[in-house]
Design an enzyme around this catalytic site. Structure first.
Site, mmCIF file in Angstrom:
data_model
loop_
_atom_site.group_PDB
_atom_site.id
_atom_site.type_symbol
_atom_site.label_atom_id
_atom_site.label_comp_id
_atom_site.label_asym_id
_atom_site.label_seq_id
_atom_site.Cartn_x
_atom_site.Cartn_y
_atom_site.Cartn_z
ATOM 1 N N SER A 170 44.333 41.317 40.963
ATOM 2 C CA SER A 170 44.912 41.862 42.103
ATOM 3 C C SER A 170 45.710 43.111 41.827
ATOM 4 O O SER A 170 45.386 43.844 41.111
ATOM 5 C CB SER A 170 45.415 40.727 42.901
ATOM 6 O OG SER A 170 45.875 41.245 44.383
ATOM 7 N N HIS A 197 41.181 42.456 44.181
ATOM 8 C CA HIS A 197 41.339 42.520 45.684
ATOM 9 C C HIS A 197 41.549 44.110 46.039
ATOM 10 O O HIS A 197 42.140 44.593 45.736
ATOM 11 C CB HIS A 197 42.708 41.852 46.117
ATOM 12 C CG HIS A 197 42.667 40.376 45.613
ATOM 13 N ND1 HIS A 197 43.909 39.419 45.462
ATOM 14 C CD2 HIS A 197 41.882 39.336 45.872
ATOM 15 C CE1 HIS A 197 43.574 38.366 45.272
ATOM 16 N NE2 HIS A 197 42.242 38.362 45.493
ATOM 17 N N ASP A 293 45.604 33.292 44.263
ATOM 18 C CA ASP A 293 44.288 33.351 44.300
ATOM 19 C C ASP A 293 43.546 32.996 42.993
ATOM 20 O O ASP A 293 43.870 33.623 42.037
ATOM 21 C CB ASP A 293 43.762 34.649 45.096
ATOM 22 C CG ASP A 293 42.210 34.641 45.485
ATOM 23 O OD1 ASP A 293 41.888 33.575 45.641
ATOM 24 O OD2 ASP A 293 41.744 35.806 45.149
#
Length: 352
Positions: A170, A197, A293
């Site tokens: 991310s 992301h 995540d």
């Protein structure tokens, strides 16, 4: 209180962003620049800031800052137009911390979502502890993981079996990936599926840039793509990506659907889709990024498949969030620095 500089040629956006910043008790803005030249002049005058909010046409500002050896945290405010996406990837390559997309309308700019995204990112870059309900919820998740996650035992991977690399990252990922994907061999003995992301419109530019730099093939994932060894498939921004069995192999499902935990693409969804697949070995790689995540998905995957988990170390992460979460869950086999990740993947996957 953290001091923030805003560089934007729009007086309206300067005012909106300033109001957002000054509404938070931990942040403060009083200085502005209308372009990169004014921003550089401020820095050369001796001013230093905890973070700079920079409009998208500030690429030359970043180049000049690098050339002069000026170290400053920078967040980009980017448009989602195709040209804006390419420039955003370049800005991240030049060292920008991350980016937020510029609102399409005045009402959106003044709305809670843009404000929340910007404040959260400023807290992260300025290393301000988040003492709120989100932090409490994160602690509860961590506590639950520590109770339920099995401790990993170091394992070895076999040779000549079907393999897959599943990578998640991310914040800091676009730049970090340039130290990983271009160093993978073109004859890697596995496909690579990758969740970074990003909003819709940016992953195509990221894929194109990484493909230009790499020996291995890199593409933005499309619905129905058949997985091929020696190819990296980057999940499309704004969609969810899953791996599904198909006649004689595996294919990708790329669908527009709701976000999970505010994320689309979401790494947990990708990892969960690999449960009960026929891959005899799945190499999970967790790199720099905010949040956790990937952790829940990997813990679920571990119940049904043989996996090997590589985590990025704290020192080389832009944000030590996602790798920390999976390490805290006791599910990491190997912790390596950013520049060792490609070698670690190749070592465990092999080449054809």
């Amino acid at each position: 209180m953290k001091n923030i500089l805003i560089i934007d040629d729009s007086a309206l956006m300067r005012r909106i962003i300033s109001d957002i910043i000054n509404s938070d008790e931990e942040l403060h803005n009083e200085r502005f620049a209308v372009n990169g030249l004014e921003g550089i002049a401020l820095l050369e005058s001796g001013f230093r800031f905890d973070c700079i909010i920079l409009e998208m046409n500030g690429i030359e500002f970043l180049r000049t800052m690098n050339r002069k050896g000026i170290k400053q945290n920078v967040i980009i405010v980017s448009t989602i137009a195709k040209e804006g996406a390419r420039e955003t990837i370049e800005a991240l390559e030049l060292g920008a911390f991350d980016f937020v997309t510029k609102p399409d309308s005045l009402s959106e700019a003044k709305g809670p979502e843009f404000s929340k995204r910007l404040i959260r990112m400023l807290y992260e870059v300025c290393k301000i502890p988040i003492q709120n309900k989100m932090a409490k919820a994160a602690r509860e998740v961590k506590k639950e993981l520590s109770r339920t996650a099995p401790k990993k035992q170091p394992g070895t991977l076999g040779v000549g079996k079907s393999k897959l690399v599943a990578l998640a990252c991310s914040t800091g990922g676009p730049r970090a990936l340039q130290y990983v994907i271009p160093f993978l061999p073109e004859n890697l003995d596995a496909p690579v599926v990758l969740v970074q992301h990003m909003p819709e419109g940016f992953t195509a530019s990221l894929s194109t840039r990484l493909d230009e730099l790499s020996r291995i093939n890199v593409k933005e994932a499309c619905d129905g793509d058949v997985l091929q060894k020696g190819t990296v498939y980057i999940a499309k921004g704004g969609s969810q990506m899953r791996v599904k069995k198909s006649a004689g192999g595996y294919m990708l499902s790329v669908t527009v659907e709701a976000a999970r935990n505010g994320l689309k693409p979401c790494a947990d969804i990708m990892y969960e889709s690999l449960m009960n697949t026929g891959f005899e070995e799945i190499i999970c790689v967790v790199m720099t990024g905010m949040g956790a995540d990937g952790t829940q998905g990997i813990l679920q995957l571990e119940k049904t498949n043989k996996i090997y988990v590589i985590g990025q170390d704290a020192e080389s992460c832009t944000v030590y969030g996602m790798p920390k979460a999976i390490a805290d869950a006791g599910a990491v086999d190997e912790v390596v620095s950013l520049k060792q990740i490609a070698d670690a993947i190749t070592k465990h996957v092999g080449v054809r």
